[in-house]
Each structure stands twice: as C-alpha cells, then as structure tokens.
Design an enzyme around this catalytic site. Structure first.
Site, mmCIF file in Angstrom:
data_model
loop_
_atom_site.group_PDB
_atom_site.id
_atom_site.type_symbol
_atom_site.label_atom_id
_atom_site.label_comp_id
_atom_site.label_asym_id
_atom_site.label_seq_id
_atom_site.Cartn_x
_atom_site.Cartn_y
_atom_site.Cartn_z
ATOM 1 N N ARG A 110 0.962 -1.264 0.166
ATOM 2 C CA ARG A 110 0.123 0.205 0.023
ATOM 3 C C ARG A 110 1.043 1.136 -0.096
ATOM 4 O O ARG A 110 0.640 2.199 -0.700
ATOM 5 C CB ARG A 110 -0.911 0.108 1.206
ATOM 6 C CG ARG A 110 -1.822 -1.061 1.342
ATOM 7 C CD ARG A 110 -3.043 -0.691 1.898
ATOM 8 N NE ARG A 110 -3.634 -2.335 2.476
ATOM 9 C CZ ARG A 110 -4.835 -2.666 1.727
ATOM 10 N NH1 ARG A 110 -5.108 -2.016 0.442
ATOM 11 N NH2 ARG A 110 -5.600 -3.459 1.839
ATOM 12 N N CYS A 149 -1.106 6.363 8.710
ATOM 13 C CA CYS A 149 -1.116 5.067 8.085
ATOM 14 C C CYS A 149 -2.281 5.187 6.978
ATOM 15 O O CYS A 149 -2.242 6.041 6.171
ATOM 16 C CB CYS A 149 -1.692 3.937 8.938
ATOM 17 S SG CYS A 149 -3.079 4.572 9.972
#
Length: 290
Positions: A182, A242
């Site tokens: 990611r 995040c």
C-alpha cells in the site's frame, strides 16, 4: 505538549488485570476493529468472546461520522456521550484490550480526550486466553450511565494544513505504518477505490514490526532499534500516519513508551490522497520494509 509516560505506565499484563478485574473503579474496554472487507467485523468478534464485563467501544461509531474520511476522531461531545453510555467517567480507571492491534487506537482516544488513567492489556484478548482466564460471549450487561467531561489534548493531533507544511519543510520525521504494497502503490488503499502511495519523505515501518510472535507489543528497546534501522532520528518530532489513523497508533504507542515527541496525522492517507494539491509518491518498482 503533555508530559510523556514510561512503558511501565502504559501497559498491564493479564495477571495484574485478573487481580483487579472486580475493582469498582476499573472498566475493561474492548475496541476490536477490522477493515470492512474482513470476513468478520469487530463487534462480531467481540460478541464471540470478550473479557468478563468488558464493554465494547466501536471505533467506527465513536468517530466523526459526518466526515468524508474514515474513522476520524470524534468531537469531545460525541466521545463524552459514548463514554457516559458505557458507564465511564473521568474517575474511572480504563484498561483497553482488543482482538489484534487496535488497542492502540482505543488508548489514544482516551488520551486525546484527556482521560487521567488508561492502560493497555499487553497482548490483548489472546494473552488473556493463553492464560486460560475466563471469557464471556454475547452482549454486555446493561450499565448505569455516567457523566463524562472530556479535556481534549488537541496538540496530539496534526491537521491537514499542518501536515502539508511538515511535508514541505521536513520539520518532523513521518512514519507510515501501512503494509509495504500500500505504501509503494502496488496495492490500493484499504478504504474505497483509492490508489496506494505515500507522502514524500515518509518512512515505511509496517505496524506488524512492533508486534511480537504472540501479538503483544515489543519492548521499548526493540522499538528503538526498529526506528533506528529505518533511519528515524533519535530525537526531534515524529508524525505517525497510516491508512485511516488506526494502525499508526502502534508506532505511536512505541514512541510514547520511548518518551518521544510525537503526534498523529489522523486523516492519514485516506484524507491525503483525496486532496488535489498534496504531493504523492507512487512507485510500483520501489522497495520498502517488509
């Protein structure tokens, strides 16, 4: 910035909690949470098993549900209402637990609202189960509502305009706790049909690096070594981020244990990637931390 606590002040183990479980001023809060594409969601897992008397804190509902971005921090009023319904006041000692890593987010919710005494159960529900200590299933008992008065510590959170300045100037180290695909852009965002990638200058340390083989948090000494291995300076400010401000609280908790000056960018990649004027790095050939 509020004074930091030491590692001993942040966590309790299962043996300690068993001795204090029936203390009238102590409440166990379970904040188990999973991504929306998980086979089972947090509340389902809680209903399957939880510590005796544990009360469920739904991270998705105790949030700013009016925000277009996922799991943003709640307003003080929303938090106060939710805690009152859970029978928690500012005088309550709170121990946060979870199935998995999300106890860090639960801990931070209490800290950012100025709760005086909150600890994490080291190893969470798994550590409790490994001791063969009692567990319950089903809905929690109905509790008497209480009044909760928050005292927000807003300096713990970085807003979007501040994050833009940090990225532009490099005034703080930025630690991104998502998994490497990611971060590099090989995989898309975990929230909706959004691309992966990262902020320029961010360091990728997947949150799992800070968990031991049993799912508990690593020691402060091990955490310090991990930060050093990834080039995070030993001093100065750090911002954790995040996908949506949840797994970021794992390195955040580690920094808290180390007494570091750190803050959370709560909007994280979910907010950043949707802004037309924010710089983004997406490199499918890029390496990164495993």
């Amino acid at each position: 910035m509020a004074a930091r606590k030491t590692a001993i002040d942040l966590m309790v183990n299962a043996d300690w909690l068993l001795k204090h479980l029936d203390d009238p001023d102590l409440v166990v809060v379970d904040c188990t949470w999973t991504l929306k594409d998980a086979a089972r969601r947090g509340r389902e897992l809680y209903l399957d098993r939880h510590l005796p008397g544990a009360r469920f804190l739904d991270i998705e509902k105790v949030a700013d549900t009016a925000s277009p971005y996922a799991t943003m921090l709640p307003t003080p009023e929303v938090f106060a209402s939710a805690m009152g319904e859970l029978g928690i006041s500012r005088d309550t000692r709170v121990v946060v637990t979870a199935d998995g890593y999300t106890s860090g987010r639960g801990w931070f919710l209490f800290r950012v609202m100025g709760h005086p005494w909150v600890r994490i159960l080291q190893g969470g529900n798994d550590a409790w189960a490994l001791k063969n200590y009692p567990l319950e299933a089903g809905e929690p008992l109905v509790v008497e509502p209480r009044s909760y008065i928050p005292a927000p510590e807003t300096e713990r959170v970085v807003a979007l305009h501040e994050m833009k300045e940090i990225i532009a100037t490099g005034s703080a180290a930025v630690v991104d706790a998502r998994n490497t695909p990611r971060f590099t852009g090989e995989a898309g965002s975990s929230h909706g049909d959004l691309p992966g990638g990262h902020m320029p200058g961010a360091v990728n340390i997947p949150y799992g690096r800070f968990l031991d083989e049993h799912g508990g948090f690593v020691s402060p000494e091990t955490a310090a070594r991990i930060f050093a291995e990834h080039g995070v300076p030993e001093s100065g400010s750090v911002v954790v981020t995040c996908g949506s401000g949840i797994s970021a609280l794992v390195p955040g908790l580690m920094l808290e244990q180390l007494g570091r000056d750190w803050r959370l960018y709560d909007g994280s990649w979910n907010e950043w990637v949707q802004q037309p004027d924010t710089p983004k790095v997406i490199s499918r050939a890029e390496g990164g931390s495993k």
